[in-house]
Design a protein around this motif. Structure first.
Motif, mmCIF file in Angstrom:
data_model
loop_
_atom_site.group_PDB
_atom_site.id
_atom_site.type_symbol
_atom_site.label_atom_id
_atom_site.label_comp_id
_atom_site.label_asym_id
_atom_site.label_seq_id
_atom_site.Cartn_x
_atom_site.Cartn_y
_atom_site.Cartn_z
ATOM 1 N N UNK A 353 42.444 -16.301 -12.468
ATOM 2 C CA UNK A 353 41.314 -17.210 -12.680
ATOM 3 C C UNK A 353 39.999 -16.460 -12.801
ATOM 4 N N UNK A 354 39.829 -15.412 -12.005
ATOM 5 C CA UNK A 354 38.616 -14.608 -12.091
ATOM 6 C C UNK A 354 38.529 -13.914 -13.447
ATOM 7 N N UNK A 355 39.662 -13.369 -13.918
ATOM 8 C CA UNK A 355 39.670 -12.671 -15.216
ATOM 9 C C UNK A 355 39.439 -13.666 -16.350
ATOM 10 N N UNK A 356 40.051 -14.839 -16.253
ATOM 11 C CA UNK A 356 39.874 -15.873 -17.290
ATOM 12 C C UNK A 356 38.413 -16.305 -17.395
ATOM 13 N N UNK A 357 37.776 -16.566 -16.269
ATOM 14 C CA UNK A 357 36.369 -16.973 -16.283
ATOM 15 C C UNK A 357 35.493 -15.866 -16.866
ATOM 16 N N UNK A 358 35.805 -14.630 -16.524
ATOM 17 C CA UNK A 358 35.025 -13.507 -17.032
ATOM 18 C C UNK A 358 35.182 -13.362 -18.547
ATOM 19 N N UNK A 359 36.416 -13.531 -19.051
ATOM 20 C CA UNK A 359 36.660 -13.405 -20.494
ATOM 21 C C UNK A 359 35.839 -14.410 -21.281
ATOM 22 N N UNK A 360 35.690 -15.611 -20.736
ATOM 23 C CA UNK A 360 34.938 -16.652 -21.431
ATOM 24 C C UNK A 360 33.440 -16.366 -21.476
ATOM 25 N N UNK A 361 32.972 -15.406 -20.689
ATOM 26 C CA UNK A 361 31.555 -15.052 -20.697
ATOM 27 C C UNK A 361 31.239 -13.853 -21.582
ATOM 28 N N UNK A 362 32.255 -13.168 -22.060
ATOM 29 C CA UNK A 362 32.020 -11.992 -22.899
ATOM 30 C C UNK A 362 31.269 -12.393 -24.166
ATOM 31 N N UNK A 363 30.255 -11.618 -24.506
ATOM 32 C CA UNK A 363 29.411 -11.935 -25.667
ATOM 33 C C UNK A 363 28.948 -10.630 -26.311
ATOM 34 N N UNK A 364 29.814 -10.047 -27.150
ATOM 35 C CA UNK A 364 29.538 -8.764 -27.800
ATOM 36 C C UNK A 364 29.168 -9.016 -29.256
ATOM 37 N N UNK A 365 28.008 -8.550 -29.706
ATOM 38 C CA UNK A 365 27.576 -8.809 -31.082
ATOM 39 C C UNK A 365 28.336 -7.973 -32.105
ATOM 40 N N UNK A 366 28.192 -8.320 -33.369
ATOM 41 C CA UNK A 366 28.807 -7.565 -34.465
ATOM 42 C C UNK A 366 28.435 -6.097 -34.353
ATOM 43 N N UNK A 367 29.431 -5.226 -34.583
ATOM 44 C CA UNK A 367 29.196 -3.786 -34.489
ATOM 45 C C UNK A 367 29.412 -3.230 -33.100
ATOM 46 N N UNK A 368 29.705 -4.092 -32.132
ATOM 47 C CA UNK A 368 29.795 -3.648 -30.749
ATOM 48 C C UNK A 368 31.143 -3.121 -30.324
ATOM 49 N N UNK A 369 32.158 -3.171 -31.206
ATOM 50 C CA UNK A 369 33.477 -2.623 -30.886
ATOM 51 C C UNK A 369 33.844 -1.565 -31.923
ATOM 52 N N UNK A 370 34.891 -0.784 -31.638
ATOM 53 C CA UNK A 370 35.260 0.302 -32.545
ATOM 54 C C UNK A 370 35.791 -0.199 -33.874
ATOM 55 N N UNK A 371 36.109 -1.488 -33.978
ATOM 56 C CA UNK A 371 36.568 -2.028 -35.256
ATOM 57 C C UNK A 371 35.474 -2.804 -35.979
ATOM 58 N N UNK A 372 34.257 -2.642 -35.504
ATOM 59 C CA UNK A 372 33.094 -3.154 -36.226
ATOM 60 C C UNK A 372 32.708 -4.586 -35.950
ATOM 61 N N UNK A 373 33.586 -5.346 -35.307
ATOM 62 C CA UNK A 373 33.236 -6.746 -35.075
ATOM 63 C C UNK A 373 32.806 -6.974 -33.628
ATOM 64 N N UNK A 374 32.303 -8.175 -33.369
ATOM 65 C CA UNK A 374 31.910 -8.545 -32.026
ATOM 66 C C UNK A 374 33.018 -9.308 -31.319
ATOM 67 N N UNK A 375 32.708 -9.821 -30.136
ATOM 68 C CA UNK A 375 33.703 -10.568 -29.360
ATOM 69 C C UNK A 375 33.050 -11.767 -28.692
ATOM 70 N N UNK A 376 33.577 -12.946 -28.992
ATOM 71 C CA UNK A 376 33.218 -14.181 -28.298
ATOM 72 C C UNK A 376 34.428 -15.092 -28.401
ATOM 73 N N UNK A 377 34.991 -15.482 -27.255
ATOM 74 C CA UNK A 377 36.233 -16.241 -27.270
ATOM 75 C C UNK A 377 36.000 -17.738 -27.390
ATOM 76 N N UNK A 378 36.859 -18.386 -28.179
ATOM 77 C CA UNK A 378 36.807 -19.838 -28.320
ATOM 78 C C UNK A 378 37.101 -20.476 -26.968
ATOM 79 N N UNK A 379 36.342 -21.489 -26.622
ATOM 80 C CA UNK A 379 36.423 -22.118 -25.301
ATOM 81 C C UNK A 379 37.650 -23.017 -25.179
#
Length: 431
Positions: A353-379
């Motif tokens: 539950x702690x990991x799930x709640x944390x994943x839903x808060x991740x907000x990485x913009x475009x370019x922020x990962x090694x594959x060029x895209x960002x990260x925001x999970x669908x709720x």
């Protein structure tokens, strides 16, 4: 969040110069990949290595919030029942805090449902079938990479954009779609069929086959009669080899071939088998980090990519790290440097539950990962709950001169202009 992403990337870049510190409670991660069987050479081993490289780097710098990462790798043997059994063993006997990995969508679909029902946490940086998450409203399953619907959009849109180079209007372009018959192949092929039709193209042949088949000559004969301008192929490794060999023997011709990840992302294996025959073939997949135009990457990310590639080359002797290495590495980076610190700091632990709640808060913009895209999970409650809504495809093409693999789309990732149609020097080219 951009500042936080930059800090995380730069922290990892410095990892090779830092010594570990005293660790708190270990974080145990069960990592399920296919180390044997047909999926191993299709990208699963490369993804496992990318995962291991990232975990090694994290531990070298002191772990996550002082917690050492202890990975327990399991071999799914390219079998769905083995993957499920290994997941149960890791969760119930090894008492891992979470599961990651799983290359094949045929494994991911049933495994995701089982893990979610047990209220355990599953992180999927590799398998892509939209059926894993679409309409399921899973609560404890998250995918930081793309989904199969995006393949169809990328490949068909590329064809439409380059229609003039093919000497035709979009409505006159003939497309054939062939695919392995598992969830991965079916998902990508369905998306391609739908998108190409939306753009007005003609689907002149569509056929699925078993990835373990020993003969595709009948399908090749049908393709010869259909005479497609464009061939969209979704396959793993042995089946791609079989198809291309029988296609050449039978004299199959086309103007463009676009693969869709898996075996088409293992350029070293294709080169070893087919040499120059595959020149100017294309491939759609999340882009390997080292192929992306550096201007599309956030601060510190380009240096992180260099470390990934250096360690991959040292471990394998292979000069071209495939996209699956970036999937394993980048997906694990998001988990350990984006999700887990929030779970520990804000939600007080390593429970699902702690990991799930944390994943839903991740907000990485475009370019922020090694594959060029960002990260925001669908709720939760959305059609694609748990899916990264900022994932983005790359469209690669194989060239006869270094660098052999270059990105020809999208515009922000691009490092070369596409060569379309196949030149007359190709044994598959239409006259």
């Amino acid at each position: 969040m951009q500042r936080a992403v930059t800090k995380l990337a730069l922290t990892l870049v410095a990892a090779t110069l830092m010594c570990g510190s005293a660790f708190a409670q270990d974080i145990k991660i069960g990592a399920i990949f296919d180390q044997t069987g047909p999926f191993a050479g299709g990208g699963s081993k490369a993804a496992a290595l990318g995962t291991k490289i990232l975990i090694d780097i994290i531990n070298e710098k002191g772990g996550v919030e002082g917690h050492k990462i202890v990975p327990i790798f399991a071999d799914a043997q390219s079998k769905t029942d083995v993957a499920i059994n290994e997941a149960e063993r890791l969760l119930n006997e090894q008492k891992v805090d979470l599961l990651t990995g799983v290359y094949s969508s045929a494994q991911c679909v049933p495994l995701a449902a089982k893990v979610d029902a047990a209220k355990k946490f599953l992180w999927m940086p590799v398998c892509v079938s939209s059926a894993v998450l679409k309409g399921k409203n899973l609560q404890y399953v998250f995918r930081p990479t793309i989904h199969s619907d995006q393949y169809g959009d990328a490949s068909c849109s590329f064809i439409a954009e380059n229609a003039k180079k093919l000497g035709k209007d979009v409505k006159d372009i003939k497309v054939a779609i062939i695919n392995e018959d598992g969830p991965y192949g079916v998902g990508v092929a369905s998306a391609s069929d739908e998108r190409c039709k939306q753009l007005g193209m003609q689907i002149v042949h569509k056929e699925a086959y078993s990835a373990t088949t020993s003969d595709l000559s009948a399908m090749v004969s049908k393709l010869r009669r259909a005479q497609p301008d464009v061939l969209l192929h979704v396959g793993y490794n042995p089946d791609i080899t079989l198809f291309l060999r029988q296609a050449r023997e039978a004299g199959l011709r086309f103007k463009v071939l676009i693969g869709h990840g898996a075996g088409y992302s293992q350029l070293d294996k294709l080169r070893d088998t087919f040499k120059s025959d595959i020149d100017y073939f294309c491939n759609v997949d999340p882009a390997a980090g080292q192929l992306i135009n550096p201007s599309a990457l956030g601060p510190g990310v380009e240096d992180l990519v260099k470390i990934m590639v250096e360690r991959f080359v040292k471990a394998t002797g292979i000069k071209d790290a495939p996209p699956h290495t970036s999937m394993g590495f980048g997906g694990t980076w998001t988990l350990l440097q984006g999700v887990m610190p929030i779970a520990i700091q804000k939600y007080g632990g390593l429970d699902p539950d702690a990991i799930r709640k944390a994943a839903l808060e991740v907000d990485i913009p475009a370019g922020g990962t090694v594959q060029g895209f960002g990260v925001k999970f669908a709720a939760p409650g959305s059609p694609f709950a748990g899916q990264n809504e900022r994932s983005e495809m790359g469209l690669m093409q194989y060239f006869p001169t270094a660098p052999e693999e270059r990105i020809v789309g999208p515009a922000s990732f691009k490092t070369a202009e596409p060569v379309v149609p196949l030149p007359k020097s190709s044994p598959y080219a239409m006259s």
